[in-house]
Design an enzyme around this catalytic site. Structure first.
Site, PDB file in Angstrom:
ATOM      1  CE  LYS A 160      -1.400   3.541  -1.943  1.00 51.70           C
ATOM      2  NZ  LYS A 160      -2.632   4.258  -1.709  1.00 51.70           N
ATOM      3  CG  ASP A 175      17.027  12.168 -11.920  1.00 50.32           C
ATOM      4  OD1 ASP A 175      17.209  10.956 -12.180  1.00 50.32           O
ATOM      5  OD2 ASP A 175      17.002  13.042 -12.806  1.00 50.32           O
ATOM      6  CG  HIS A 235      -2.118   0.869   1.128  1.00 50.25           C
ATOM      7  ND1 HIS A 235      -2.329   1.946   1.968  1.00 50.25           N
ATOM      8  CD2 HIS A 235      -3.170   0.844   0.275  1.00 50.25           C
ATOM      9  CE1 HIS A 235      -3.457   2.546   1.644  1.00 50.25           C
ATOM     10  NE2 HIS A 235      -3.991   1.908   0.620  1.00 50.25           N
TER      11      HIS A 235
END
Length: 553
Positions: free
Chosen positions: A219, A224, A217
């Site tokens: 995110k 870079d 889950h």
């Protein structure tokens, strides 16, 4: 100052009693659970007892009080760096986003500009035209990296959940296969499979339902040396009309390195997607659902904690060199080289929660923050799915800070209008909300603990996190932002990560305050009349089933 440090000092002393005494920790946990289930929990209890379930030896422990030895940039939350790395940054490198379209356009722009690495961790990648546009951006950037006069070593690493990413004939895997087939040396796609879904259970559980056992889950979107932390997935609604939270850390190489290593670590214990749409285990790794569960979880714990501990050690050494080193140390060398960076006024703490691997850092830090919130402090807490764990509910009801909790009205719940059993989930959340509201009222705490429902026509609500305002302050000094929802799934089933941002910068505090105010502006205060509205009547079968299934959504 003494009052500010009293809580952490007490916690440190209590924790000092526990190493090597698992029986005592277990006893405290059982006692706390029993108190939580009893009706006499309505009486005021010490908030420290509520932390007892978190004080088992498997939880990283705070072994020292807030650092008072380093006067530079001291803030009351430095105790967090005893658990995780602390990254000092300049607030001008932190930007709070407010809209899904802004999030989407920023991601595309960052992908197109990337030269060395693109790292993306999400629950899933959708299959619509906007998601295809994102994949096309990746393909174009990879193609340019090969055609450049000096070919770059651009690498793309994508981490998704196995079950959610494999749902349906057209899915996240089929969306990414062309990239894998065309750029096999530059693209890696890892699919995390929970070790808790195995054997007969795995064979019998149908699609969608198998996602309730546990998911990837996290995110994180990284380009870079810049990072976006969010609760948003890579799907069209999250790019258009699904409200979430997003923070952009621009040119923060140490933070970017940490999250690259974290995603790599989870990727190493995940299944690797191949160009023919099969999956393989990383060589030498235990299989997540065919191998021995204990051995797999132990290996995963070692891999992830290795990243966290190594980064923490590096940052502690850097801190010591910066503030306690001799004149010929790195600071003078950097100055001689012309690298005169401003002193940090903002600190980033990555908080990881992976209960399947017995990694419970986010849980411990969140509970401590809720516990230490003082009288006069204000906590704005938001979640798209209001289903707080019992421990978090007890802390909200048992401490002295003021709480304003923002949650989704049924109409903006992501499951509103869904087919089948999923269509009853918004009603289950209404039932949970009403039970909590009744508890608040029975304790006479309506003035201190306030619920608010977010509503926006044709939108859904997915924002999660909190903002902490110290007593007497009109601006927040701390926020939590990332993937956790403060519910049972976030704490016990899924892999989660968020960051605590602590800042002394008034400009950044103003950004965070504005973010909070804009979200709460679209809400209404919950009252008894709220539950008398049309559509708020919960069917008897939903009330009966909710206690049995609330730990799965």
């Amino acid at each position: 100052m003494a009052a500010a440090t009293a809580g952490p000092v007490f916690w440190r002393r209590l924790l000092g009693l526990l190493p090597g005494r698992p029986g005592l920790a277990a006893l405290l946990g059982r006692l706390s659970d029993r108190f939580g289930r009893n009706r006499d929990r309505r009486r005021r209890r010490s908030p420290w007892l509520l932390l007892a379930p978190l004080l088992s030896p498997t939880v990283p422990q705070v072994t020292s009080p807030p650092c008072c030895l380093c006067p530079e940039g001291v803030h009351r939350f430095q105790w967090i760096r005893n658990l995780v790395p602390e990254f000092g940054v300049c607030s001008s490198h932190v930007r709070v986003l407010s809209a899904p379209t802004e999030f989407f356009e920023l991601m595309k722009g960052q992908i197109q500009a990337a030269k060395r690495r693109v790292v993306m961790a999400s629950l899933y990648l959708g299959t619509g035209p906007l998601e295809q546009e994102l994949v096309d951006c990746l393909e174009s950037t990879l193609e340019k990296s090969l055609q450049a006069k000096c070919p770059s070593d651009l690498k793309v690493s994508i981490l998704l959940d196995f079950m959610r990413g494999s749902r349906g004939r057209k899915n996240s895997r089929t969306m990414l296969l062309p990239l894998l087939q065309r750029f096999p040396e530059q693209v890696r796609v890892s699919l995390f499979h929970t070790p808790n879904l195995r054997g007969l259970l795995r064979l019998l559980m149908p699609e969608r339902f198998n996602e309730t056992i546990g998911l990837q889950h996290i995110k994180v979107y990284l380009f870079d040396d810049s990072v976006i932390l969010s609760g948003a997935n890579l799907s069209d609604s999250y790019f258009t009309n699904r409200q979430d939270r997003y923070v952009f850390l621009q040119d923060c190489p140490d933070v970017a390195d940490f999250f690259t290593e974290l995603v790599d670590a989870v990727g190493d214990v995940s299944l690797q997607l191949q160009g023919d749409d099969t999956v393989q285990v990383v060589e030498g790794m235990v299989h997540p659902y065919k191998g021995d569960r204990a051995a797999y979880c132990q290996a995963a714990n070692a891999r992830v904690m290795g990243v966290i501990n190594a980064a923490r050690t590096r940052q502690q050494m850097l801190h010591a060199q910066t503030f306690h080193g001799d004149a010929s140390g790195p600071q003078e060398d950097a100055a001689a080289a012309g690298d005169r960076r401003p002193a940090p006024d903002t600190w980033i703490y990555p908080l990881v929660q992976m209960k399947p691997f017995e990694i419970r850092i986010d849980e411990a830090v969140t509970a401590a923050l809720l516990t230490e919130a003082e009288c006069g402090a204000r906590v704005y807490l938001t979640t798209g799915y209001f289903n707080l764990t019992q421990a978090y509910m007890d802390l909200v009801l048992g401490t002295r800070a003021e709480y304003q909790i923002l949650l989704a009205s049924p109409e903006v719940n992501g499951f509103f209008g869904a087919k089948g059993v999923a269509g009853a989930i918004p009603a289950a959340y209404v039932h949970i909300e009403r039970q909590f509201y009744q508890e608040v009222c029975s304790l006479g705490q309506q003035e201190r603990v306030q619920l608010q429902e977010y509503w926006r026509r044709d939108w859904t609500f997915h924002a999660k996190g909190l903002w902490l305002y110290l007593a007497g302050s009109g601006l927040p000094c701390l926020t939590l932002i990332g993937s956790p929802n403060f519910g049972y799934r976030s704490v016990h089933r899924d892999l989660e990560a968020q960051i605590a941002i602590v800042t002394e910068s008034q400009a950044l505090q103003q950004q965070l305050h504005q973010e909070q105010a804009q979200l709460y502006l679209r809400s209404s205060v919950v009252s008894p009349a709220t539950f008398q509205q049309p559509g708020r009547q919960v069917k008897l079968w939903v009330k009966m089933v909710t206690p049995l299934i609330k730990n799965f959504f």
